[in-house]
Design an enzyme around this catalytic site. Structure first.
Site, short mmCIF file in Angstrom:
data_model
loop_
_atom_site.label_atom_id
_atom_site.label_comp_id
_atom_site.label_asym_id
_atom_site.label_seq_id
_atom_site.Cartn_x
_atom_site.Cartn_y
_atom_site.Cartn_z
N ASP A 365 0.84 -1.19 0.00
CA ASP A 365 0.00 0.00 0.00
C ASP A 365 0.88 1.25 0.00
O ASP A 365 1.87 1.33 0.74
CB ASP A 365 -0.90 -0.02 1.24
CG ASP A 365 -1.78 1.20 1.35
OD1 ASP A 365 -2.67 1.36 0.51
OD2 ASP A 365 -1.57 1.99 2.29
N GLU A 402 1.84 -0.36 -5.02
CA GLU A 402 0.99 0.76 -5.38
C GLU A 402 1.95 1.93 -5.54
O GLU A 402 2.42 2.51 -4.56
CB GLU A 402 -0.04 1.03 -4.29
CG GLU A 402 -1.02 2.13 -4.65
CD GLU A 402 -2.02 2.41 -3.53
OE1 GLU A 402 -3.19 2.70 -3.85
OE2 GLU A 402 -1.63 2.36 -2.35
#
Length: 722
Positions: A365, A402
């Site tokens: 993330d 990401e």
């Protein structure tokens, strides 16, 4: 002999600090490994703090006990090696609770926030208990012993893996299914024995096999605070549902365990991994190393702040002070990923999940945060990224970034490292534009369908560096992408101001639910169009759990706070004819990708011809070899994949005709001696003709095919007479 053994024990753990005859005996212990390490005769504890002046270890018979049965003051002389505090407790058993109190300078301007009244969990704990946890007490001044979290002593040594190991499926053969552990089975309609848990997921593995995915990507399963009520809206408590605020990087989330107070966190997670592996499904974890749940200077203190705030976080303030936290994450703080201690924690955590828990890979993330140095600036060769890249233990694990963060760093096509795959946000946006009916995007569409070579090939990367997705957990579901022009996030209690505004969506003629059959049929067709493009693209496809049965969130594109039916799978709805139609379509579509995987794996195109003369790749418009690249109004495209693999019979050629215009168009079909085309997919047709098995696919004898408005047709070859 007995004397020799006793001498050996003393040499390994130090001399006893307590006399014989007590319930437990205390030794100096070892500074490594970090955390609570269970041995046959007790537990070794080791924690890092460079600036602490005193450390207390609190021991509880059960993690939910109000008072410790033993409080041990660690000596800075005998229980400290450099910056590591350590002790060995002989006689302590697994399942016991433990925590720390740490004292040191109270100098926020220098980055130090030590508070000896606050009870802290171990950053390396393998299990945490929230039985007594009160978040407000951790934010306020004063003693929070009776309202604190507790770490749990867990013995990870004795588990029957039955020969299980990470599956190591090639990235090029992977179909990722992003899902939430609890939401998958938490609805009463799931019918599982343990809804919303790791065990509940096990009961539904046959469904995952049915839809043909090869890997689950689990939204955060590291310990987080699911009790945190963010706000109450219209009588409904809104909580941290997604889990993107980590409390413990080695601990399975207590909320997904059937009995978290029993210390079975690790065992229940392992049971799930082993069961998924037996079904041929890999386990990828969505991990959040970019920030912790301690928030900013007003947030709770439960671990990192209390052990060594200036080490674990990026700090800032006026005139060189360190009163506050850099917030590159949008979550209040930023973890100091490339500090040696931060880097060590991340690597130790990843290795633990691979070695001890048999996890197959990770999705990071806000991964761009991990590229920032200790001053916050992006590094050309960030140590933690390259350590993960080159680590011998992690070398076979999938790593997905990401490749952006909340502070504006955007690294699609530029993320450091070689084997790191990236969530390809440009793929998402281009596919949405094309299916929506936007004109003039076919050039970029062609690039996205063929592995985004413009983004990756210049760095000698491969199509597998691109994780292709159209939807993700944050944003519209695929059905809502075709049902709403605007977000409808009113249920979040933030005045519809949260969530992104530009969704590149189209409601097909009505906003939200409608009784118009034409619009509802068009929405189904659009969902199928998205699916076909995703599964016919080079790169690694990712679908979001629920998209395969047209799950809706009623236009809410930011459901982070809803632990309720808005996010839960409705297994009764999944039995309806409409849902079953979509599940059938996706199941066959996923299997078709597996059947034709030679087209979607390996390198970028090299210009070879198949033995039947079919080019490896060729582009068309409605007329062959005329794709109309320069037409600003173009809304259609054709492409042919020639099967040039040396280990096949050369018959698996694919021809795709895409028409996002609002009227039917006739497309020419290429002809090759010795081959005949069969219709595999036509998204405009009613089920079961929309997608067929190889045996059922009808032959197309004509040299042209009318592709209906806003639909996609896929043809495949067989030998003449076959």
């Amino acid at each position: 002999m007995a004397s020799s053994i006793n001498n050996l024990v003393v040499s390994l753990k130090g001399r006893p600090i307590t006399p014989a005859g007590e319930e437990i005996r205390i030794y100096q212990g070892s500074p490594h490994p970090f955390g609570a390490t269970v041995e046959d005769d007790g537990v070794n504890f080791a924690v890092y703090s460079a600036n602490a002046t005193a450390v207390q270890l609190l021991l509880f018979r059960n993690p939910s006990d109000l008072e410790p049965f033993k409080t041990i003051d660690l000596s800075p002389i005998s229980n400290k090696s450099f910056y590591i505090w350590h002790i060995f407790v002989e006689g302590l058993k697994p399942g016991s609770g433990y925590a720390y109190r740490v004292d040191g300078p109270k100098e926020p301007w220098n980055g130090h926030r030590f508070d000896p009244e606050k009870v802290l969990i171990d950053p390396y704990s393998k299990g945490n208990s929230l039985a007594l946890w009160d978040r407000g007490a951790a934010c306020a001044a004063g003693d929070n012993l009776h309202k604190s979290m507790r770490s749990v002593v867990i013995d990870t040594r004795h588990y029957d893996w039955e020969g299980d190991m990470p599956l190591r499926r090639p990235m090029s053969e992977t179909i990722v299914y992003e899902m939430h552990v609890a939401g998958f089975t938490k609805s009463p309609t799931s019918g599982v024995q343990h809804p919303g848990t790791f065990k509940g997921l096990i009961e539904k593995i046959p469904y995952l096999k049915e839809i043909g995915i090869t890997a689950v990507e689990l939204l955060p399963i590291f310990s987080f605070d699911h009790t945190d009520v963010l706000r109450v809206h219209e009588g409904n408590p809104l909580v941290n549902y997604w889990g993107y605020s980590t409390m413990g990087y080695f601990a399975p989330h207590q909320g997904y365990c059937t009995s978290p107070e029993s210390g079975l966190h690790v065992e229940e997670f392992r049971d799930m991994v082993k069961a998924l592996h037996k079904a041929g499904i890999e386990v990828i974890l969505d991990v959040v190393y970019n920030h912790t749940d301690e928030g900013n200077h007003q947030g709770p203190m439960f671990s990192f702040k209390g052990f060594d705030n200036s080490t674990y976080y990026y700090l800032t303030g006026e005139n060189g002070s360190k009163d506050f936290y850099y917030d590159y994450t949008g979550c209040g703080n930023t973890f100091n990923c490339n500090h040696p201690i931060g880097e060590k924690l991340i690597l130790d955590s990843l290795r633990y999940w691979v070695e001890e828990m048999h996890v197959d890979g990770f999705r990071f993330d806000e991964g761009s945060v991990l590229t920032r140095g200790e001053n916050g600036a992006p590094l050309e060769h960030p140590p933690v990224i390259w350590s993960i890249e080159l680590d011998d233990i992690l070398g076979s694990s999938k790593v997905i970034a990401e490749a952006w963060d909340a502070a504006g760093l955007y690294q699609i096509g530029y993320f450091p490292g070689a084997r790191w795959a990236e969530w390809n946000g440009k793929y998402r946006d281009t596919i949405r534009q094309f299916v929506k009916g936007d004109a003039g995007v076919i050039n970029e569409l062609a690039a996205r369908l063929t592995g985004s070579a413009d983004l990756y090939q210049w760095r000698h990367h491969e199509p597998v560096n691109s994780v292709n997705f159209i939807t993700a957990h944050d944003g519209f579901t695929l059905y809502d992408l075709c049902s709403y022009n605007e977000k409808h996030n009113w249920a979040n209690g933030e005045g519809n101001n949260d969530g992104i505004n530009d969704n590149v969506s189209w409601n097909c003629g009505a906003e939200g639910d409608t009784n118009d059959n034409y619009i509802n049929d068009l929405r189904k067709k659009q969902v199928k169009n998205f699916g076909v493009l995703l599964m016919c693209s080079l790169g690694v496809p990712m679908i979001v759990g629920g998209d395969e049965f047209a799950r809706t969130q009623n236009g809410n594109n930011n459901t982070y706070c809803h632990d309720n039916s808005l996010n839960w799978y409705n297994w009764e709805t999944m039995k309806t004819s409409e849902s079953q139609e979509m599940i059938r379509f996706w199941s066959l579509l996923n299997r078709k990708r597996s059947n034709f995987i030679n087209h979607f794996k390996g390198k970028y195109f090299s210009g070879k011809l198949s033995r039947f003369g079919v080019p490896e790749i060729s582009w068309h418009g409605t007329q062959l070899n005329q794709p109309n690249w320069d037409d600003p109004g173009a809304r259609c495209l054709g492409m042919t994949f020639g099967d040039t693999a040396e280990d096949t019979d050369g018959l698996d050629n694919i021809h795709i005709m895409m028409n996002m215009f609002w009227e039917p168009l006739k497309f020419d079909i290429p002809q090759y001696e010795g081959l005949v085309w069969h219709r595999s997919i036509d998204t405009s047709l009613q089920s079961p003709n929309d997608i067929t098995t190889l045996e059922e696919s009808p032959m197309i004898a004509d040299s042209g095919y009318i592709v209906n408005d806003r639909s996609i047709v896929v043809l495949t070859t067989r030998a003449s007479g076959g």
